[in-house]
Design an enzyme around this catalytic site. Structure first.
Site, PDB file in Angstrom:
ATOM      1  N   LYS A  22       8.711  12.797  10.215  1.00  0.00           N
ATOM      2  CA  LYS A  22       7.713  12.065  11.030  1.00  0.00           C
ATOM      3  C   LYS A  22       8.447  11.065  11.932  1.00  0.00           C
ATOM      4  O   LYS A  22       8.185  10.994  13.131  1.00  0.00           O
ATOM      5  CB  LYS A  22       6.782  11.306  10.094  1.00  0.00           C
ATOM      6  CG  LYS A  22       5.991  10.174  10.750  1.00  0.00           C
ATOM      7  CD  LYS A  22       5.037   9.497   9.814  1.00  0.00           C
ATOM      8  CE  LYS A  22       5.620   8.338   9.086  1.00  0.00           C
ATOM      9  NZ  LYS A  22       5.687   7.064   9.797  1.00  0.00           N
ATOM     10  N   ASN A  23       9.408  10.335  11.359  1.00  0.00           N
ATOM     11  CA  ASN A  23      10.040   9.250  12.113  1.00  0.00           C
ATOM     12  C   ASN A  23      11.088   9.725  13.102  1.00  0.00           C
ATOM     13  O   ASN A  23      11.654   8.925  13.846  1.00  0.00           O
ATOM     14  CB  ASN A  23      10.608   8.201  11.148  1.00  0.00           C
ATOM     15  CG  ASN A  23       9.489   7.474  10.415  1.00  0.00           C
ATOM     16  OD1 ASN A  23       8.321   7.582  10.792  1.00  0.00           O
ATOM     17  ND2 ASN A  23       9.831   6.772   9.353  1.00  0.00           N
ATOM     18  N   CYS A 118       1.249  -4.412  10.416  1.00  0.00           N
ATOM     19  CA  CYS A 118       0.552  -3.551   9.462  1.00  0.00           C
ATOM     20  C   CYS A 118       0.749  -4.256   8.129  1.00  0.00           C
ATOM     21  O   CYS A 118       1.392  -5.282   8.050  1.00  0.00           O
ATOM     22  CB  CYS A 118       1.097  -2.142   9.475  1.00  0.00           C
ATOM     23  SG  CYS A 118       2.714  -2.051   8.767  1.00  0.00           S
ATOM     24  N   ARG A 123       5.959  -7.057  11.628  1.00  0.00           N
ATOM     25  CA  ARG A 123       6.496  -6.015  12.518  1.00  0.00           C
ATOM     26  C   ARG A 123       6.660  -6.533  13.965  1.00  0.00           C
ATOM     27  O   ARG A 123       5.981  -6.083  14.877  1.00  0.00           O
ATOM     28  CB  ARG A 123       5.608  -4.775  12.509  1.00  0.00           C
ATOM     29  CG  ARG A 123       5.180  -4.284  11.131  1.00  0.00           C
ATOM     30  CD  ARG A 123       6.288  -3.699  10.292  1.00  0.00           C
ATOM     31  NE  ARG A 123       6.837  -2.452  10.792  1.00  0.00           N
ATOM     32  CZ  ARG A 123       6.379  -1.249  10.498  1.00  0.00           C
ATOM     33  NH1 ARG A 123       5.327  -1.140   9.747  1.00  0.00           N
ATOM     34  NH2 ARG A 123       6.958  -0.167  10.999  1.00  0.00           N
ATOM     35  N   ASP A 306      11.854   2.944   2.873  1.00  0.00           N
ATOM     36  CA  ASP A 306      10.730   3.887   2.765  1.00  0.00           C
ATOM     37  C   ASP A 306      10.739   4.650   1.446  1.00  0.00           C
ATOM     38  O   ASP A 306       9.801   5.383   1.162  1.00  0.00           O
ATOM     39  CB  ASP A 306      10.759   4.889   3.929  1.00  0.00           C
ATOM     40  CG  ASP A 306      10.434   4.203   5.236  1.00  0.00           C
ATOM     41  OD1 ASP A 306      10.619   4.824   6.295  1.00  0.00           O
ATOM     42  OD2 ASP A 306      10.018   3.035   5.201  1.00  0.00           O
ATOM     43  N   ARG A 398      -0.812  10.322   6.831  1.00  0.00           N
ATOM     44  CA  ARG A 398      -0.087   9.932   8.043  1.00  0.00           C
ATOM     45  C   ARG A 398       1.339  10.464   8.001  1.00  0.00           C
ATOM     46  O   ARG A 398       1.918  10.768   9.032  1.00  0.00           O
ATOM     47  CB  ARG A 398      -0.019   8.397   8.156  1.00  0.00           C
ATOM     48  CG  ARG A 398      -1.318   7.719   8.518  1.00  0.00           C
ATOM     49  CD  ARG A 398      -1.061   6.252   8.786  1.00  0.00           C
ATOM     50  NE  ARG A 398       0.071   6.115   9.695  1.00  0.00           N
ATOM     51  CZ  ARG A 398       0.790   5.006   9.828  1.00  0.00           C
ATOM     52  NH1 ARG A 398       0.496   3.951   9.117  1.00  0.00           N
ATOM     53  NH2 ARG A 398       1.795   4.935  10.671  1.00  0.00           N
TER      54      ARG A 398
HETATM   55  C1  EPZ Z   1      10.831   2.390  11.410  1.00  0.00           C
HETATM   56  O1  EPZ Z   1       9.943   1.322  11.655  1.00  0.00           O
HETATM   57  C2  EPZ Z   1      10.028   3.406  10.616  1.00  0.00           C
HETATM   58  N1  EPZ Z   1       8.884   3.868  11.420  1.00  0.00           N
HETATM   59  C3  EPZ Z   1       9.550   2.771   9.307  1.00  0.00           C
HETATM   60  O2  EPZ Z   1       8.909   3.806   8.575  1.00  0.00           O
HETATM   61  C4  EPZ Z   1      10.766   2.297   8.510  1.00  0.00           C
HETATM   62  O3  EPZ Z   1      10.327   1.656   7.342  1.00  0.00           O
HETATM   63  C5  EPZ Z   1      11.573   1.314   9.377  1.00  0.00           C
HETATM   64  O4  EPZ Z   1      11.946   1.969  10.611  1.00  0.00           O
HETATM   65  C6  EPZ Z   1      12.842   0.848   8.670  1.00  0.00           C
HETATM   66  O5  EPZ Z   1      13.636   1.948   8.360  1.00  0.00           O
HETATM   67  C7  EPZ Z   1       9.105   4.764  12.410  1.00  0.00           C
HETATM   68  O6  EPZ Z   1      10.215   5.199  12.661  1.00  0.00           O
HETATM   69  C8  EPZ Z   1       7.893   5.206  13.177  1.00  0.00           C
HETATM   70  P1  EPZ Z   1      12.477  -1.724  12.240  1.00  0.00           P
HETATM   71  P2  EPZ Z   1      10.383   0.147  12.699  1.00  0.00           P
HETATM   72  O7  EPZ Z   1      12.248  -2.078  13.661  1.00  0.00           O
HETATM   73  O8  EPZ Z   1      11.138   0.743  13.821  1.00  0.00           O
HETATM   74  C9  EPZ Z   1      12.495  -6.404  12.016  1.00  0.00           C
HETATM   75  C10 EPZ Z   1       7.273   4.734   7.231  1.00  0.00           C
HETATM   76  O9  EPZ Z   1       6.915   4.492   6.083  1.00  0.00           O
HETATM   77  N2  EPZ Z   1      12.329  -6.357  13.487  1.00  0.00           N
HETATM   78  O10 EPZ Z   1      13.801  -1.156  11.826  1.00  0.00           O
HETATM   79  O11 EPZ Z   1       9.181  -0.673  12.992  1.00  0.00           O
HETATM   80  C11 EPZ Z   1      11.172  -6.106  11.309  1.00  0.00           C
HETATM   81  O12 EPZ Z   1      10.457  -7.305  11.118  1.00  0.00           O
HETATM   82  C12 EPZ Z   1       7.523   3.610   8.209  1.00  0.00           C
HETATM   83  O13 EPZ Z   1       7.486   5.896   7.690  1.00  0.00           O
HETATM   84  C13 EPZ Z   1      12.454  -7.535  14.211  1.00  0.00           C
HETATM   85  O14 EPZ Z   1      12.681  -8.609  13.643  1.00  0.00           O
HETATM   86  O15 EPZ Z   1      11.369  -0.673  11.756  1.00  0.00           O
HETATM   87  C14 EPZ Z   1      11.586  -5.533   9.988  1.00  0.00           C
HETATM   88  O16 EPZ Z   1      11.812  -6.599   9.074  1.00  0.00           O
HETATM   89  C15 EPZ Z   1       7.208   2.294   7.592  1.00  0.00           C
HETATM   90  N3  EPZ Z   1      12.287  -7.500  15.558  1.00  0.00           N
HETATM   91  C16 EPZ Z   1      12.937  -4.884  10.288  1.00  0.00           C
HETATM   92  O17 EPZ Z   1      13.333  -5.317  11.596  1.00  0.00           O
HETATM   93  C17 EPZ Z   1      12.010  -6.332  16.225  1.00  0.00           C
HETATM   94  O18 EPZ Z   1      11.888  -6.362  17.477  1.00  0.00           O
HETATM   95  C18 EPZ Z   1      12.877  -3.361  10.278  1.00  0.00           C
HETATM   96  O19 EPZ Z   1      12.086  -2.987  11.350  1.00  0.00           O
HETATM   97  C19 EPZ Z   1      11.876  -5.144  15.473  1.00  0.00           C
HETATM   98  C20 EPZ Z   1      12.047  -5.178  14.104  1.00  0.00           C
END
Ligand code: EPZ
Length: 417
Positions: A22-23, A118, A123, A306, A398
């Site tokens: 999915k990701n 969420c 996020r 995850d 999802r």
């Molecule tokens: C991706 O989300 C995945 N979703 C998530 O999968 C996964 O848990 C996550 O990466 C971490 O591996 C998709 O790919 C669609 P991040 P993403 O930006 O990109 C902080 C699932 O279950 N952050 O790496 O949103 C944020 O607060 C989902 O399939 C900032 O501070 O994850 C978090 O603590 C859940 N500023 C950390 O980074 C930003 O601008 C990880 O977020 C962006 C993120």
């Protein structure tokens, strides 16, 4: 709202085929906006999130054809216009924000409603916006919208304070058609980021350092549409590995990339689980007595957040004390109260959960609060004595294709009502 009724105690056996990730598919679908023409995604997972982002692209003028029989997704983005995407669709799924980079690349501007948080965390998108600004994009935030505009995208060096997956993907997509070279330092190394980069390079992009924490993108004039088969879903693989362990069964998982699941295999070895690689398959033997262990979620190649809820469900049934620390999301323990309803013994201390294994979980009604928490509750239900009812299963749909059909194919007893 749909429910799963799970009869616990069944032993599993046989083989299960893993779907594409999915990701990986979500950013790849967003990236089709970067070229005008028809891309085809093969072996596409038919998931709620895929349908949502497909509808989002349709609302921009794309023609999307989903063939459920061949699992092919055809997207023609020739007619995509620079209009504001449906804010209801954007707010429904955070992954929608991944169209920001491609829209800026193709049209020089974009207006998208701020993605909702969420329940696993706030996020934020500050790192996405930091990257866009570095490329010469003006960003205005107001009235719940992010507005971006630029006369020209110019490559630059960008340091990510946190190796954010989404920010890395959005910045790559905003820089592939920029003038000059962009370097992203402290970039996310997740396999899904790698898959997006490989997809873009197949379209004619010039991305190097793929899979490392330093990614270099040399801007090109244009990209051409391609046919692409995404990687397998490493989190679905891990979920079925837990299913074998929690039911003390032997199963074969088809569609595994050993490199992508290295941290999960490392932890399963620590648990004392026997595993055997067979080409692109993995045979998991969960029959042995398992040892408790400690887990700390980290950015790839660390242990994936995850997989945290699913591992917690397993450790609830492993005698001894285990500790799980969740370092990525600030509120990813909503499955804990639900697991405790099933008889688990878990104490939360800040970002850590201390789990004391119990002899047996007992079935009852529980609620899925998010995608992976829902998966964890199904896994716990497989092991619990009696019947477990998991509600709000739209969260699970999802990210998992027909999870109950796949588990029933292995001998589980799950009814969707
Ligand atoms: C991706 O989300 C995945 N979703 C998530 O999968 C996964 O848990 C996550 O990466 C971490 O591996 C998709 O790919 C669609 P991040 P993403 O930006 O990109 C902080 C699932 O279950 N952050 O790496 O949103 C944020 O607060 C989902 O399939 C900032 O501070 O994850 C978090 O603590 C859940 N500023 C950390 O980074 C930003 O601008 C990880 O977020 C962006 C993120």
């Amino acid at each position: 709202m749909g429910k799963f009724i799970i009869k616990g105690g069944e032993t599993l056996s046989g083989e299960v085929n893993i779907s594409s990730a999915k990701n990986a598919v979500l950013p790849i679908i967003a990236a089709t906006i970067l070229s005008s023409g028809k891309c085809t995604i093969e072996n596409c997972p038919m998931l709620l999130d895929v349908f949502v982002i497909s509808n989002l692209l349709r609302s921009l003028g794309a023609k999307v054809n989903i063939d459920l029989n061949t699992s092919k997704l055809e997207i023609d983005t020739s007619e995509v216009k620079c209009i504001e995407p449906d804010s209801e669709l954007v707010r429904r799924m955070r992954g929608s924000f991944l169209i920001m980079g491609p829209m800026i690349s193709r049209f020089g501007k974009a207006k998208i409603s701020l993605p909702g948080g969420c329940n696993i965390g706030t996020r934020p998108i500050d790192l996405h916006l930091k990257g866009f600004k570095a490329l010469g994009v003006n960003i205005d935030i107001g009235h719940g919208y992010v507005e971006a505009s630029t006369s020209k995208l110019i490559g630059d060096k960008i340091y990510l304070d946190f190796p954010s997956v989404g920010a890395t993907e959005n910045i790559i997509m905003a820089s592939v058609l920029a003038e000059g070279e962009t370097i992203i330092e402290n970039a996310a190394e997740e396999p899904e980021v790698e898959d997006l980069s490989n997809f873009l390079n197949k379209m004619g992009a010039q991305i190097s350092g793929i899979g490392t924490d330093k990614i270099t993108i040399k801007g090109v004039k244009s990209l051409t549409p391609v046919i692409y088969k995404p990687i397998y879903d490493r989190i679905e693989i891990g979920t079925f590995m837990v299913a074998a362990a929690i039911t003390k069964s032997v199963i074969k998982i088809n569609g595994t990339n050993e490199e992508h699941i290295k941290p999960i295999i490392a932890k399963f070895s620590e648990l004392g689980i026997n595993m055997e690689k067979d080409n692109e398959s993995l045979i998991i033997d969960g029959r042995k007595e398992l040892r408790p262990l400690d887990i700390k979620t980290m950015p790839y190649p660390g242990f994936p957040t995850d997989m945290q809820p699913q591992m917690m469900a397993l450790l609830c049934c492993v005698e001894g004390t285990s500790v799980i620390s969740e370092t990525i999301f600030e509120n990813r323990f909503m499955h804990v109260p639900e697991l405790k309803r099933l008889g688990a013994n878990i104490k939360i201390d800040g970002r850590s959960a201390i789990i004391s294994g119990v002899k047996e979980l007992t079935g009852c009604s529980v609620k899925a609060t998010d995608l992976r928490a829902g998966a964890a509750l199904i896994l716990a239900g497989l092991a619990a004595e009696g019947e477990t009812e998991v509600s709000d299963i739209f969260h699970i749909d999802r990210g998992y294709v027909n999870i109950e059909k796949k588990l029933n194919g292995l001998g589980a007893s799950i009814k969707r009502v």
